[in-house]
Write a protein that holds these residues in place. Structure first.
Motif, short mmCIF file in Angstrom:
data_model
loop_
_atom_site.label_atom_id
_atom_site.label_comp_id
_atom_site.label_asym_id
_atom_site.label_seq_id
_atom_site.Cartn_x
_atom_site.Cartn_y
_atom_site.Cartn_z
N SER A 178 -14.44 54.92 37.29
CA SER A 178 -15.77 54.83 36.79
C SER A 178 -16.51 56.43 36.72
CB SER A 178 -16.49 53.75 37.18
OG SER A 178 -17.94 53.81 36.58
N LEU A 179 -16.15 56.91 37.98
CA LEU A 179 -16.95 58.11 38.13
C LEU A 179 -16.47 59.28 37.38
CD1 LEU A 179 -17.39 58.16 42.22
CD2 LEU A 179 -19.10 58.20 40.54
N ILE A 180 -15.11 59.45 37.22
CA ILE A 180 -14.69 60.41 36.39
C ILE A 180 -14.75 60.29 34.96
CG2 ILE A 180 -12.36 61.45 35.70
CD1 ILE A 180 -11.25 60.74 38.36
N PHE A 181 -14.83 59.04 34.37
CA PHE A 181 -14.88 58.85 33.10
C PHE A 181 -16.16 58.05 32.53
CE2 PHE A 181 -10.06 58.69 33.80
CZ PHE A 181 -9.72 59.82 33.04
N GLY A 182 -17.10 57.86 33.38
CA GLY A 182 -18.27 57.19 32.98
C GLY A 182 -18.24 55.72 32.89
N PRO A 183 -19.47 55.19 32.63
CA PRO A 183 -19.56 53.67 32.65
C PRO A 183 -18.56 53.08 31.52
CG PRO A 183 -21.59 54.73 32.34
CD PRO A 183 -20.61 55.96 32.40
N ARG A 184 -18.07 53.67 30.70
CA ARG A 184 -16.94 53.03 29.58
C ARG A 184 -15.75 53.16 30.47
NH1 ARG A 184 -17.17 58.48 28.40
NH2 ARG A 184 -15.11 59.67 28.56
N ALA A 185 -15.55 53.33 31.28
CA ALA A 185 -14.38 53.07 32.18
C ALA A 185 -14.40 52.11 33.28
CB ALA A 185 -13.65 54.47 32.67
N ASN A 186 -15.69 51.54 33.51
CA ASN A 186 -15.82 50.47 34.39
C ASN A 186 -15.50 49.08 33.88
OD1 ASN A 186 -17.54 48.60 35.82
ND2 ASN A 186 -18.62 50.25 36.70
N VAL A 187 -14.46 48.60 34.79
CA VAL A 187 -13.81 47.56 34.17
C VAL A 187 -15.01 46.32 34.01
CG1 VAL A 187 -12.14 45.77 35.01
CG2 VAL A 187 -11.54 48.25 35.05
N LEU A 228 -26.71 54.68 39.08
CA LEU A 228 -25.63 54.07 39.38
C LEU A 228 -24.35 55.00 39.81
CD1 LEU A 228 -23.68 51.43 38.51
CD2 LEU A 228 -23.34 52.52 36.43
N ARG A 229 -24.70 56.40 39.23
CA ARG A 229 -23.68 57.32 39.55
C ARG A 229 -23.86 57.60 41.12
NH1 ARG A 229 -19.71 60.22 37.76
NH2 ARG A 229 -19.39 62.37 38.43
N PHE A 230 -24.99 57.66 41.69
CA PHE A 230 -25.26 57.86 43.15
C PHE A 230 -24.75 56.78 44.10
CE2 PHE A 230 -28.13 57.97 46.68
CZ PHE A 230 -27.95 59.24 47.42
N ASN A 231 -24.84 55.83 43.51
CA ASN A 231 -24.25 54.34 44.21
C ASN A 231 -23.06 54.17 44.15
OD1 ASN A 231 -26.94 53.37 45.22
ND2 ASN A 231 -27.27 52.57 43.09
N GLN A 232 -22.44 54.73 43.13
CA GLN A 232 -20.72 54.72 43.16
C GLN A 232 -20.27 55.81 43.80
OE1 GLN A 232 -19.37 52.26 41.60
NE2 GLN A 232 -19.50 52.42 39.43
N ILE A 233 -20.84 56.96 44.05
CA ILE A 233 -20.40 57.85 44.94
C ILE A 233 -20.40 57.51 46.35
CG2 ILE A 233 -21.05 60.24 45.79
CD1 ILE A 233 -21.90 61.14 43.09
N ILE A 234 -21.73 56.82 47.14
CA ILE A 234 -21.69 56.37 48.17
C ILE A 234 -20.69 55.31 48.32
CG2 ILE A 234 -23.16 54.86 49.77
CD1 ILE A 234 -25.64 56.23 48.22
N ALA A 235 -20.37 54.32 47.47
CA ALA A 235 -19.37 53.33 47.64
C ALA A 235 -18.19 53.90 47.71
CB ALA A 235 -19.46 52.18 46.49
N SER A 236 -17.78 54.72 46.68
CA SER A 236 -16.21 55.22 46.84
C SER A 236 -15.94 55.95 48.13
CB SER A 236 -16.13 56.32 45.53
OG SER A 236 -17.01 57.32 45.69
N SER A 237 -17.20 56.72 48.61
CA SER A 237 -16.95 57.57 49.98
C SER A 237 -16.83 56.69 51.23
CB SER A 237 -18.29 58.40 50.10
OG SER A 237 -18.65 59.53 49.31
#
Length: 138
Positions: A42-51, A74-83
């Motif tokens: 999702s981070l690499i390809f954006g929301p369209r890749a979010n299952v 959303l991106r900021f939150n995804q970065i925190i979660a993935s980290s």
């Protein structure tokens, strides 16, 4: 700012809660790795890749009148979660210590609180932006 319907954001949060909680209950690091992979896609390809968002779009056809949330949040939150999940995976692979599950639990708690209505990542983002703004004014 571009926006994503809140329903899709909630679907993403629900996916995080379900997957991380399941990984904790079964003590299964492979579920954590799978969740990490979904977030990175999702981070690499954006929301369209979010299952989770794609499933929610398929189930809920009309999102035109839905409130939106900024993509940057959303991106900021995804970065925190993935980290946090990355730290958990590395910690587990190196030490196989219970502390790895604390990082997974942090994602579970944050996503659960977000589902309840308070976004911890959004709060952190605005505090960060406020500090940047104050430092630029000095």
């Amino acid at each position: 700012m571009k926006g994503i319907p809140v329903t899709l954001v909630k679907a993403n949060q629900l996916m995080l809660v379900l997957l991380t909680l399941t990984s904790i209950l079964f003590q299964n690091i492979y579920i954590v790795m799978f969740t990490f992979g979904l977030i990175v896609l999702s981070l690499i390809f954006g929301p369209r890749a979010n299952v989770a968002m794609q499933i929610a779009k398929w189930v809920i056809k009309d999102l035109k009148n839905d409130e939106t949330e900024a993509v940057v949040l959303l991106r900021f939150n995804q970065i925190i979660a993935s980290s946090l999940l990355f730290i958990a995976i590395i910690t587990f692979l190196i030490t196989q210590h219970w502390i790895a599950w604390v990082f997974v639990g942090m994602v579970t708690v944050a996503a659960s609180i977000a589902l309840a209505g308070f976004c911890i990542g959004c709060f952190l983002y605005y505090q960060y932006k406020r500090l940047l703004y104050k430092s630029s004014q000095s």
